[in-house]
Enzyme design. Structure first.
Site, PDB file in Angstrom:
ATOM      1  N   GLY A 170      -4.932  -2.658  -0.107  1.00  0.00           N
ATOM      2  CA  GLY A 170      -5.304  -1.582   0.820  1.00  0.00           C
ATOM      3  C   GLY A 170      -6.794  -1.340   0.825  1.00  0.00           C
ATOM      4  O   GLY A 170      -7.561  -1.952   0.068  1.00  0.00           O
ATOM      5  N   SER A 171      -7.203  -0.411   1.688  1.00  0.00           N
ATOM      6  CA  SER A 171      -8.634  -0.194   1.909  1.00  0.00           C
ATOM      7  C   SER A 171      -9.312   0.561   0.772  1.00  0.00           C
ATOM      8  O   SER A 171     -10.539   0.594   0.703  1.00  0.00           O
ATOM      9  CB  SER A 171      -8.842   0.565   3.236  1.00  0.00           C
ATOM     10  N   THR A 172      -8.525   1.172  -0.126  1.00  0.00           N
ATOM     11  CA  THR A 172      -9.112   1.805  -1.318  1.00  0.00           C
ATOM     12  C   THR A 172      -9.094   0.820  -2.490  1.00  0.00           C
ATOM     13  O   THR A 172     -10.119   0.595  -3.139  1.00  0.00           O
ATOM     14  CB  THR A 172      -8.339   3.086  -1.693  1.00  0.00           C
TER      15      THR A 172
ATOM     16  N   GLY B  98       0.467  -0.033   3.795  1.00  0.00           N
ATOM     17  CA  GLY B  98      -0.187  -1.340   3.914  1.00  0.00           C
ATOM     18  C   GLY B  98       0.795  -2.495   3.881  1.00  0.00           C
ATOM     19  O   GLY B  98       0.396  -3.656   3.999  1.00  0.00           O
TER      20      GLY B  98
ATOM     21  N   LYS C 191      -5.091  12.266   0.638  1.00  0.00           N
ATOM     22  CA  LYS C 191      -3.775  11.770   0.207  1.00  0.00           C
ATOM     23  C   LYS C 191      -3.034  12.783  -0.678  1.00  0.00           C
ATOM     24  O   LYS C 191      -1.900  12.556  -1.068  1.00  0.00           O
ATOM     25  CB  LYS C 191      -3.933  10.454  -0.570  1.00  0.00           C
TER      26      LYS C 191
ATOM     27  N   GLU D 169       3.852  -4.491  -4.990  1.00  0.00           N
ATOM     28  CA  GLU D 169       3.151  -3.412  -5.696  1.00  0.00           C
ATOM     29  C   GLU D 169       4.063  -2.752  -6.727  1.00  0.00           C
ATOM     30  O   GLU D 169       3.641  -2.445  -7.847  1.00  0.00           O
ATOM     31  CB  GLU D 169       2.658  -2.367  -4.689  1.00  0.00           C
TER      32      GLU D 169
ATOM     33  N   ASP E  47      -4.306   0.785  -7.905  1.00  0.00           N
ATOM     34  CA  ASP E  47      -3.767   0.636  -6.557  1.00  0.00           C
ATOM     35  C   ASP E  47      -3.957   1.937  -5.774  1.00  0.00           C
ATOM     36  O   ASP E  47      -4.159   3.004  -6.373  1.00  0.00           O
ATOM     37  CB  ASP E  47      -2.270   0.267  -6.637  1.00  0.00           C
TER      38      ASP E  47
ATOM     39  N   LYS F  78       3.890   4.909  -1.358  1.00  0.00           N
ATOM     40  CA  LYS F  78       3.058   3.748  -1.073  1.00  0.00           C
ATOM     41  C   LYS F  78       3.737   2.886  -0.018  1.00  0.00           C
ATOM     42  O   LYS F  78       4.918   3.033   0.236  1.00  0.00           O
ATOM     43  CB  LYS F  78       2.859   2.904  -2.354  1.00  0.00           C
ATOM     44  N   GLY F  79       2.941   1.989   0.567  1.00  0.00           N
ATOM     45  CA  GLY F  79       3.544   0.978   1.430  1.00  0.00           C
ATOM     46  C   GLY F  79       3.113   0.992   2.871  1.00  0.00           C
ATOM     47  O   GLY F  79       3.557   0.160   3.654  1.00  0.00           O
TER      48      GLY F  79
HETATM   49  C1  5RP Z   1      -0.183  -0.891   0.541  1.00  0.00           C
HETATM   50  C2  5RP Z   1      -0.327   0.440  -0.065  1.00  0.00           C
HETATM   51  C3  5RP Z   1      -1.694   1.035  -0.060  1.00  0.00           C
HETATM   52  O1  5RP Z   1      -2.125   1.158  -1.355  1.00  0.00           O
HETATM   53  C4  5RP Z   1      -1.616   2.383   0.598  1.00  0.00           C
HETATM   54  O2  5RP Z   1      -1.105   2.183   1.899  1.00  0.00           O
HETATM   55  C5  5RP Z   1      -2.990   3.031   0.682  1.00  0.00           C
HETATM   56  O3  5RP Z   1      -3.834   2.254   1.465  1.00  0.00           O
HETATM   57  P1  5RP Z   1      -5.295   2.721   1.833  1.00  0.00           P
HETATM   58  O4  5RP Z   1      -6.063   2.769   0.561  1.00  0.00           O
HETATM   59  O5  5RP Z   1      -5.779   1.671   2.789  1.00  0.00           O
HETATM   60  O6  5RP Z   1      -5.198   4.076   2.493  1.00  0.00           O
HETATM   61  O7  5RP Z   1       0.584   1.028  -0.578  1.00  0.00           O
HETATM   62  O8  5RP Z   1       1.163  -1.281   0.576  1.00  0.00           O
END
Ligand code: 5RP
Length: 231
Positions: A30-32, A102, A126, A108, A86, A99-100
């Site tokens: 994911g982006s983080t 992404g 979040k 994960e 994560d 989660k998920g």
């Molecule tokens: C991917 C995930 C990501 O960690 C979750 O969606 C957060 O993503 P982001 O940091 O881009 O907001 O669970 O399956």
């Protein structure tokens, strides 16, 4: 107010300070989480971290890690992970998370389940008091079971949307070639009961409720970092 992109970097880089040389590291998606992967790559290149091996939670993360020359291994040789970093879509005060969004929730969760320390990194958007308040619960399903599982999830009170992908809006496929049904429920009174109920239906592979799994959550807020831990 600091922008969200900057907060993601701060949360991820703080979590990377928990990694020590010689550790087996789970790399999130994911982006983080990508900022943690990049920080690990930088520290390895600089020689500040040594003898790190990693297990990625998605093909996308594996590609990122390879591009940074982070050595990747599998459970065959490294069945236990020292620390996984994560992201999350929601985190509540009990360190339970959704989660998920992404699309990588299955790998994960497999990685998180064998991690001694599972650190969630997130910007303050979040944070929720009750899971389900903002995000849907993603459910990974084998394609053959889409209809019966969808009907079942509706019977649990969810508004169910099959996740779509691309301009032609075809069903999104996960790394395991499954589909995802996003379940909009609103605030969830009892996530543990819901998780158990979702599991009842044949064809469900995994769901995005990560309950009693995170050891730490690092929230980046405009006023600084907040670290909640159960260690
Ligand atoms: C991917 C995930 C990501 O960690 C979750 O969606 C957060 O993503 P982001 O940091 O881009 O907001 O669970 O399956």
């Amino acid at each position: 107010m600091r922008d969200i992109a900057e907060l993601k970097v701060q949360a991820a880089e703080q979590a990377v300070t928990f990694i020590q040389s010689g550790m087996v590291v789970g790399l999130g998606t994911g982006s983080t989480a990508v900022h943690a992967v990049r920080a690990v790559g930088r520290l390895l290149q600089a020689g500040q971290l040594r003898h790190i091996v990693a297990i990625p939670t998605s093909e996308a993360t594996a590609a990122e890690a390879r591009s940074l020359q982070i050595p990747l291994v599998t459970f065959d040789t490294h069945p236990v992970i020292d620390i996984t970093i994560d992201g999350a879509d929601e985190a509540d005060p009990n360190l339970d998370v959704i989660k998920g969004l992404g699309g990588a929730l299955l790998r994960e969760k497999i990685v998180a389940a064998v991690s001694r320390r599972f650190v969630i990194v997130a910007d303050h958007s979040k944070r929720v008091t009750q899971l389900g308040s903002k995000a849907p619960v993603p459910v990974e399903v084998i394609p053959f079971a889409a209809r019966p599982v969808g009907d079942y999830l509706q019977s649990l009170g969810a508004r169910v949307e099959m996740r779509l992908d691309g301009a032609d809006k075809r069903p999104f496929r996960t790394d395991e070639n499954n589909i995802i049904l996003d379940c909009y429920l609103g605030p969830i009174a009892d996530p543990y009961q819901l998780a158990a109920a979702i599991r009842q239906q044949p064809g469900v592979v995994e769901h995005g409720l990560f309950l009693n799994m995170a050891t730490d959550v690092i929230f980046a807020t405009p006023d600084g970092l907040e670290h909640v831990t159960r260690l």
